[in-house]
Design an enzyme around this catalytic site. Structure first.
Site, PDB file in Angstrom:
ATOM      1  N   PHE A 164       0.805  -1.229   0.000  1.00  0.00           N
ATOM      2  CA  PHE A 164       0.000   0.000   0.000  1.00  0.00           C
ATOM      3  C   PHE A 164       0.833   1.270   0.000  1.00  0.00           C
ATOM      4  O   PHE A 164       0.342   2.334  -0.361  1.00  0.00           O
ATOM      5  CB  PHE A 164      -0.944   0.000   1.217  1.00  0.00           C
ATOM      6  CG  PHE A 164      -0.290   0.432   2.496  1.00  0.00           C
ATOM      7  CD1 PHE A 164      -0.091   1.780   2.774  1.00  0.00           C
ATOM      8  CD2 PHE A 164       0.156  -0.498   3.434  1.00  0.00           C
ATOM      9  CE1 PHE A 164       0.532   2.171   3.952  1.00  0.00           C
ATOM     10  CE2 PHE A 164       0.773  -0.107   4.604  1.00  0.00           C
ATOM     11  CZ  PHE A 164       0.963   1.235   4.857  1.00  0.00           C
ATOM     12  N   CYS A 183       9.529   1.607   3.624  1.00  0.00           N
ATOM     13  CA  CYS A 183      10.369   0.468   4.010  1.00  0.00           C
ATOM     14  C   CYS A 183      11.800   0.946   4.256  1.00  0.00           C
ATOM     15  O   CYS A 183      12.609   0.196   4.787  1.00  0.00           O
ATOM     16  CB  CYS A 183      10.341  -0.603   2.945  1.00  0.00           C
ATOM     17  SG  CYS A 183      11.096  -0.057   1.433  1.00  0.00           S
TER      18      CYS A 183
HETATM   19  P1  NAD Z   1       1.302  -6.698   3.086  1.00  0.00           P
HETATM   20  O1  NAD Z   1       2.326  -7.766   3.173  1.00  0.00           O
HETATM   21  O2  NAD Z   1       0.183  -6.701   4.050  1.00  0.00           O
HETATM   22  O3  NAD Z   1       0.611  -6.726   1.631  1.00  0.00           O
HETATM   23  C1  NAD Z   1       1.367  -6.670   0.447  1.00  0.00           C
HETATM   24  C2  NAD Z   1       0.597  -7.359  -0.670  1.00  0.00           C
HETATM   25  O4  NAD Z   1       0.424  -8.741  -0.330  1.00  0.00           O
HETATM   26  C3  NAD Z   1      -0.791  -6.793  -0.923  1.00  0.00           C
HETATM   27  O5  NAD Z   1      -1.001  -6.713  -2.308  1.00  0.00           O
HETATM   28  C4  NAD Z   1      -1.724  -7.811  -0.265  1.00  0.00           C
HETATM   29  O6  NAD Z   1      -2.951  -7.931  -0.933  1.00  0.00           O
HETATM   30  C5  NAD Z   1      -0.945  -9.105  -0.372  1.00  0.00           C
HETATM   31  N1  NAD Z   1      -1.169  -9.999   0.769  1.00  0.00           N
HETATM   32  C6  NAD Z   1      -1.325  -9.621   2.068  1.00  0.00           C
HETATM   33  N2  NAD Z   1      -1.463 -10.725   2.852  1.00  0.00           N
HETATM   34  C7  NAD Z   1      -1.380 -11.801   2.034  1.00  0.00           C
HETATM   35  C8  NAD Z   1      -1.445 -13.206   2.256  1.00  0.00           C
HETATM   36  N3  NAD Z   1      -1.618 -13.714   3.473  1.00  0.00           N
HETATM   37  N4  NAD Z   1      -1.325 -14.023   1.198  1.00  0.00           N
HETATM   38  C9  NAD Z   1      -1.144 -13.523  -0.042  1.00  0.00           C
HETATM   39  N5  NAD Z   1      -1.077 -12.193  -0.308  1.00  0.00           N
HETATM   40  C10 NAD Z   1      -1.193 -11.343   0.712  1.00  0.00           C
HETATM   41  O7  NAD Z   1       2.086  -5.304   3.120  1.00  0.00           O
HETATM   42  P2  NAD Z   1       1.497  -3.838   3.178  1.00  0.00           P
HETATM   43  O8  NAD Z   1       0.930  -3.598   4.532  1.00  0.00           O
HETATM   44  O9  NAD Z   1       0.661  -3.541   1.991  1.00  0.00           O
HETATM   45  O10 NAD Z   1       2.842  -2.984   2.996  1.00  0.00           O
HETATM   46  C11 NAD Z   1       3.686  -2.642   4.056  1.00  0.00           C
HETATM   47  C12 NAD Z   1       4.854  -3.591   4.158  1.00  0.00           C
HETATM   48  O11 NAD Z   1       5.580  -3.599   2.947  1.00  0.00           O
HETATM   49  C13 NAD Z   1       5.852  -3.186   5.231  1.00  0.00           C
HETATM   50  O12 NAD Z   1       6.264  -4.330   5.915  1.00  0.00           O
HETATM   51  C14 NAD Z   1       6.995  -2.580   4.437  1.00  0.00           C
HETATM   52  O13 NAD Z   1       8.251  -2.619   5.079  1.00  0.00           O
HETATM   53  C15 NAD Z   1       6.969  -3.431   3.214  1.00  0.00           C
HETATM   54  N6  NAD Z   1       7.623  -2.777   2.091  1.00  0.00           N
HETATM   55  C16 NAD Z   1       8.844  -3.253   1.711  1.00  0.00           C
HETATM   56  C17 NAD Z   1       9.513  -2.643   0.661  1.00  0.00           C
HETATM   57  C18 NAD Z   1      10.860  -3.119   0.237  1.00  0.00           C
HETATM   58  O14 NAD Z   1      11.357  -2.654  -0.756  1.00  0.00           O
HETATM   59  N7  NAD Z   1      11.474  -4.053   0.947  1.00  0.00           N
HETATM   60  C19 NAD Z   1       8.936  -1.558  -0.002  1.00  0.00           C
HETATM   61  C20 NAD Z   1       7.684  -1.119   0.409  1.00  0.00           C
HETATM   62  C21 NAD Z   1       7.027  -1.742   1.467  1.00  0.00           C
END
Ligand code: NAD
Length: 492
Positions: free
Chosen positions: A152, A284
């Site tokens: 998100f 992140c």
């Molecule tokens: P999230 O893991 O909740 O969701 C990310 C994606 O995965 C979404 O599209 C969601 O629909 C999907 N998803 C969620 N739960 C799932 C499941 N159980 N099974 C399959 N798909 C699933 O993450 P978020 O809250 O959207 O984003 C924030 C997180 O992303 C933070 O932990 C942040 O550090 C990380 N992030 C990392 C980077 C990087 O480059 N390492 C960059 C941006 C964000």
């Protein structure tokens, strides 16, 4: 595209209403108002997107790279023309300030620019005469149908870490954006629809876990790119690779900075505040732990507290606002609960951002900047990703002690050092166990022509997003050994 308050999917070159029976509300986090409903697309429609992509791939892979990049030039032009409108849309669904939204969209567009260099980037290599009359070549060929699942916090940028490279390399691409912020990419895909790409080369499928699992299990999807939290990254990596797919899964973070006594304290404070509280701490690459060494402690503590306490919090489109809300009410509750836990673990609250109420936006999900002091490196708060505007302060006596704290962390997304000493900088760069390093930098985000290099629990896979890694990920190497006996040449 939105129809009757509901987002459509983009499959096979057309906008389609999902047959979903379940929907989620997408809310403006500053006002809590519902702005659109997103369908939880069922697996059958995911299969339609994969089939459309497969059908398109036969010809797309044969389309010369020089032709493929013409679509990217056009996409960049369209995004530039609609830049402000898209950035504003992202503010409303994601809660950033307008400047932050513009910044991330610009970073996304830079990936399109880099991907237009694909005719050069795709080049292989060769050696003549590995034996008499025998030559060997390495060619790069596309992987096939590929998919990306995005988080998100960067609705404009992160999908563009993948889409431009994937299609420039000759793959067909399916995006599953975050269900919390699906509008930005829906608008970008309206522009993509104007490019005249062959139907099926790119698709957009809205939804959540159901769509992800359908992509992970579909035999025709050959590669999965993921950005999100570490538990989900690990889950996707395991399931994708168990299904024989290539996978690059970027996870969460808990990024430390070290401040040495010889740092430019005014600059360090300003930059660390931007890193910790920018995007409401939902980056992140946000700084969440500051480790001061020796006498840097008292000065930094006083200055960062003052900056945190005076940061202007509000709706991202209002003038002068420096920090917006967090993404959901659950997120606000979680962050506030973690601050409480930190206090119970012995941390001292220097600036308390809990219970924020912003005039005119009383229903918004706001947490003000928070600074906690004397956080024990062994406490739970010190290790968990808070993903909110919370900075924990720790104190060390030496740079070695501080680096030991950095390296004890389970994450390895970013680590930064503030100093005016070249020797200290080199030591830190050499020893810190993180994939993105900043020296007098607070958000060490790699440019599009460098890989976004997370380590440890922050990344699962081998090839990262962006730059040359993207080309590696989206192509498979084919090595050709050819024998052309000399006597055959004599015939001509
Ligand atoms: P999230 O893991 O909740 O969701 C990310 C994606 O995965 C979404 O599209 C969601 O629909 C999907 N998803 C969620 N739960 C799932 C499941 N159980 N099974 C399959 N798909 C699933 O993450 P978020 O809250 O959207 O984003 C924030 C997180 O992303 C933070 O932990 C942040 O550090 C990380 N992030 C990392 C980077 C990087 O480059 N390492 C960059 C941006 C964000």
């Amino acid at each position: 595209m939105i129809q009757d308050g509901q987002l459509l999917n983009y499959i096979g070159g057309e906008w389609r209403r999902s047959r979903a029976s379940e929907f989620l509300d997408v809310r403006n986090p500053a006002t809590a108002e519902t702005i659109v409903r997103v369908p939880l697309t069922p697996p059958g429609e995911v299969d339609e997107a994969v089939q459309a992509a497969q059908a398109a791939w036969a010809d797309w892979r044969r389309t010369p790279p020089t032709e493929r990049i013409q679509y990217l030039f056009k996409l960049k032009r369209l995004l530039d023309e609609h830049f402000d409108e898209i950035a504003r849309l992202a503010v409303d669904e994601c809660g950033k300030t307008l400047a932050e939204s513009q910044g991330e969209l610009q970073r996304g567009i830079e990936n399109i620019e880099v991907a237009t260099g694909i005719p050069s980037l795709l080049m292989g290599y060769n050696v003549e005469d590995i034996a008499r009359g025998i030559d060997e070549h390495m060619l790069r060929q596309p992987v096939g149908v590929v998919a990306a699942i995005t988080p998100f916090n960067f609705p404009g940028m992160i999908p563009l870490w993948f889409l431009p490279y994937a299609i420039a390399c000759g793959n067909c691409f399916i995006l599953k954006p975050s269900e919390k912020v699906p509008m930005t990419m829906s608008r970008v895909f309206e522009l993509i629809d104007q490019l005249g790409l062959p139907p099926g080369v790119v698709s957009l499928v809205n939804g959540a876990k159901g769509v992800v699992d359908a992509l992970l299990d579909h035999p025709a999807v050959r590669a999965i790119s993921f950005v999100g939290s570490s538990p989900v990254a690990k889950y996707l990596y395991s399931r994708a690779t168990a299904n024989g797919k290539r996978a690059q899964c970027q996870g969460g973070a808990k990024n430390p900075v070290i401040v040495l006594p010889d740092a430019d304290m005014e600059m360090a404070t300003r930059i660390i505040a931007d890193s910790s509280f920018g995007c409401a701490g939902q980056r992140c690459l946000a700084t969440s732990v500051a480790i001061t060494v020796g006498e840097a402690g008292p000065v930094f503590r006083e200055q960062i507290s003052s900056v945190a306490a005076t940061r202007k919090v509000g709706y991202g489109l209002d003038a002068g606002v420096e920090m917006g809300p967090v993404i959901t009410t659950e997120s606000k509750q979680r962050i506030e609960a973690l601050i409480g836990k930190g206090v119970r673990e012995g941390a001292e609250v220097l600036v308390d951002g809990r219970g924020a109420s912003i005039l005119g936006y009383e229903r918004g999900y706001f947490v003000r900047p928070t600074v906690l002091d004397k956080v024990d490196p062994r406490s739970e708060l010190a290790g968990v990703e808070i993903f909110g505007p919370v900075l924990s302060l720790m104190q060390a006596q030496t740079i070695d002690e501080a680096i030991a704290v950095v390296n004890a962390a389970s994450y390895g997304n970013m680590a930064c050092l503030f100093t005016s000493s070249g020797a200290a900088a080199r030591k830190f760069r050499y020893e810190a166990q993180a994939g993105n390093i900043g020296i007098n930098i607070g958000v060490a985000a790699p440019m599009a022509f460098f890989p976004f290099s997370g380590w440890k629990e922050s990344f699962f896979g081998d090839m990262h997003a962006q730059g040359r890694d993207a080309i590696e990920f989206y192509t498979q190497k084919k090595v050709v050994v050819e024998r052309w006996p000399r006597e055959w040449s004599r015939k001509f």
